[in-house]
Structures are given as C-alpha cells and as structure tokens.
Write an enzyme that holds these catalytic residues in place. Structure first.
Site, mmCIF file in Angstrom:
data_model
loop_
_atom_site.group_PDB
_atom_site.id
_atom_site.type_symbol
_atom_site.label_atom_id
_atom_site.label_comp_id
_atom_site.label_asym_id
_atom_site.label_seq_id
_atom_site.Cartn_x
_atom_site.Cartn_y
_atom_site.Cartn_z
ATOM 1 N N LYS A 72 -92.056 -18.057 53.040
ATOM 2 C CA LYS A 72 -90.927 -18.988 53.066
ATOM 3 C C LYS A 72 -89.868 -18.642 54.111
ATOM 4 C CE LYS A 72 -91.415 -20.403 48.251
ATOM 5 N NZ LYS A 72 -90.743 -20.572 46.944
ATOM 6 N N ASP A 108 -86.870 -25.896 46.474
ATOM 7 C CA ASP A 108 -86.941 -24.946 45.359
ATOM 8 C C ASP A 108 -85.695 -24.989 44.476
ATOM 9 O OD1 ASP A 108 -89.453 -23.795 45.545
ATOM 10 O OD2 ASP A 108 -88.809 -22.270 46.976
#
Length: 288
Positions: A72, A108
């Site tokens: 990420k 997220d």
C-alpha cells in the site's frame, strides 16, 4: 462466474498473501448481478515484484486493481496521480486506470469507519487507540480524525520506516481537524495501558495474528481491557483472532475486518464501474 468475453475488463488484487482473500467472491458476484463485463483476480505480488507487475498491468490496460499488505505504501512510486485522501494518508489500496493514467485512491478509512457505525459505536468526540502505522492504519487514523474522533493514540515499533510518514500525517490532521494525535512506542506498556483506559475503541491495524500465525497477539496484559471498550481487528482470517478472543473474554464488544473489507470494496467498485455495489446481496452471498 460471469462469462469471459473478448471485451472483459480486468480488475484484481496485488498482495502477499492473497490466497485467503474474499474480494474475488464479492466483486465477481457484483459484476454478474449488475450485468457488467468485468472480472476480478488475485495476484501474489510483494514489494520486490510490484514494479514489474504494475508495468505489466499498464500494458494490459486493466480497469483497476486493489493493493493489500505489503504494497500500500510502495505503490506510490509507480502511480501517475493521487486522490486528495490518498495524498494525505500516504498510502493507496485502490488504483483506477483513468484513460491510461493510474490514479491512486484510499478507501480503507471509509470502509473501517462504516464498519464501526455498523456496530452502533459513535466515535464522535471519543478516544481511539490504534496499533500500527502501515497503510491501513494511516487510512483509519485520517478518516477517524475527519469523522470527529477527539483523540487518537498510535502505537508503533520505534524503528519503523513509516514513522516520518505518520508524523507528517499527524501534523496535517491537527491542522485540518480538531483531533489530537499522539505517537507512542509499542513497547511502552504503561503508555498503552493508559491510552486504552481512556479509549472507546482499540484497533489492531497490523497483520499480527493473521493466518497462519494465529497465535500471535500484540496485547499480552488482558487487564487493560474494560467493558466500555470495543476492540476491532482489521484481520478477518481467522474470523476471531487471539486479540478478539481475549477482548471478548473480558466483556468487550469485539469485531473483525470483514465489514471493513466489504465497505472499502464497495467504494473501489464504484470508482471502477460508476455503479453501486449491491452490498446487501453480497453479504447474503458470502454467508452462503
């Protein structure tokens, strides 16, 4: 599975590990239900192979893809543009191919805070303790601050390479929101105990406890749990981590990362297709 045609658009997940992921089930089911000619696949890609993988996906002209651990943060080096949220967070979990331009997003935080609301937990003006400073942790921290959390205590390994990024996030969020953010060493057990005592929510945003290392747990002293505390783990395999089992045994509300996965996935689905994921149908499908 939907039929694959000569015009099928490719989406997928890059991470290590990925074999446990339920993302293909939710996305492929949704594509089929909405009559979209897309397919979602998983690819075992780590930080060493990520650059070559992204080059290949560009050549293939994929519609978009997700990132999970450990990619990420590393993915930022290989993208053309970032959404405002992704730039603030410094991590990306969703990439959109916008006419050949790879744009990074982060869904997220949105997914996690929606999962908290689903548990009927109101975090406005409350205190949160967050374990970890990786991509998911930074996204959760940013969204929590934007959603009105009053104080966030972040616990990290003191030698983590992510510390400069989380400190920059701390500075930016304290300028843009009224949230106070404190960064502590994960090994300072007294600070951890004090932070959890004042918290409404404790979140494990690391991979500690994830399959196959299911016995691992960052919290050893269970006396820090209290009945007013809710405990969340972004892991959903195993369904109940050691952390969640310990929290439940002490009378805490405890929930895993399943709903976070659903809601962050729904936002990625919207980015790629312009359509809303049929989330109620997806939940029923996954139960079956």
């Amino acid at each position: 599975m939907p039929a694959i045609t000569g015009k099928t658009k490719l989406t997928g997940l890059l991470g290590d590990p990925v074999s446990h992921s339920i993302s293909p089930l939710m996305h492929n089911f949704s594509f089929q239900k909405l009559g979209l000619d897309y397919v979602y696949l998983c690819f075992q890609i780590n930080e060493q192979t990520l650059e070559e993988a992204v080059k290949g996906l560009r050549v293939l002209d994929v519609k978009g893809f997700n990132l999970t651990m450990p990619n990420k943060n590393k993915i930022l080096s290989y993208l053309d543009a970032l959404s405002p949220a992704a730039r603030l967070i410094g991590a990306v979990n969703t990439v959109e191919n916008k006419n050949g331009v790879f744009v990074g997003h982060n869904t997220d935080g949105i997914g996690f805070m929606q999962s908290v609301k689903e548990q009927n937990i109101d975090m406005k003006n409350q205190t949160m303790t967050l374990l970890g400073i990786g991509g998911a942790a930074t996204a959760i921290c940013a969204q929590a601050a934007l959603d009105g959390v009053n104080t966030i205590h972040i616990f990290s390994r003191p030698n983590s390479s992510h510390l400069p990024r989380i400190k920059a996030l701390q500075e930016n969020l304290e300028k843009e929101t009224s949230c106070k953010i404190y960064i502590h060493s994960l090994f300072d057990t007294q600070d951890l105990k004090s932070a959890v005592k004042d918290s409404r929510l404790l979140v494990n945003a690391t991979s500690v406890g994830m399959f196959p290392h299911t016995d691992d747990c960052l919290i050893e002293d269970t006396s820090i749990f209290h009945t007013h505390l809710a405990v969340a783990d972004i892991i959903y395999n195993p369904w109940e981590t050691t952390l969640l089992a310990k929290a439940k045994a002490e009378g805490c509300k405890a929930f895993n990362g399943y709903s976070m996965l659903l809601y962050q996935g729904a936002e990625a689905f919207r980015i790629w297709t312009g359509k809303e994921m049929p989330i109620t149908l997806v939940k029923e499908h996954l139960k079956q």
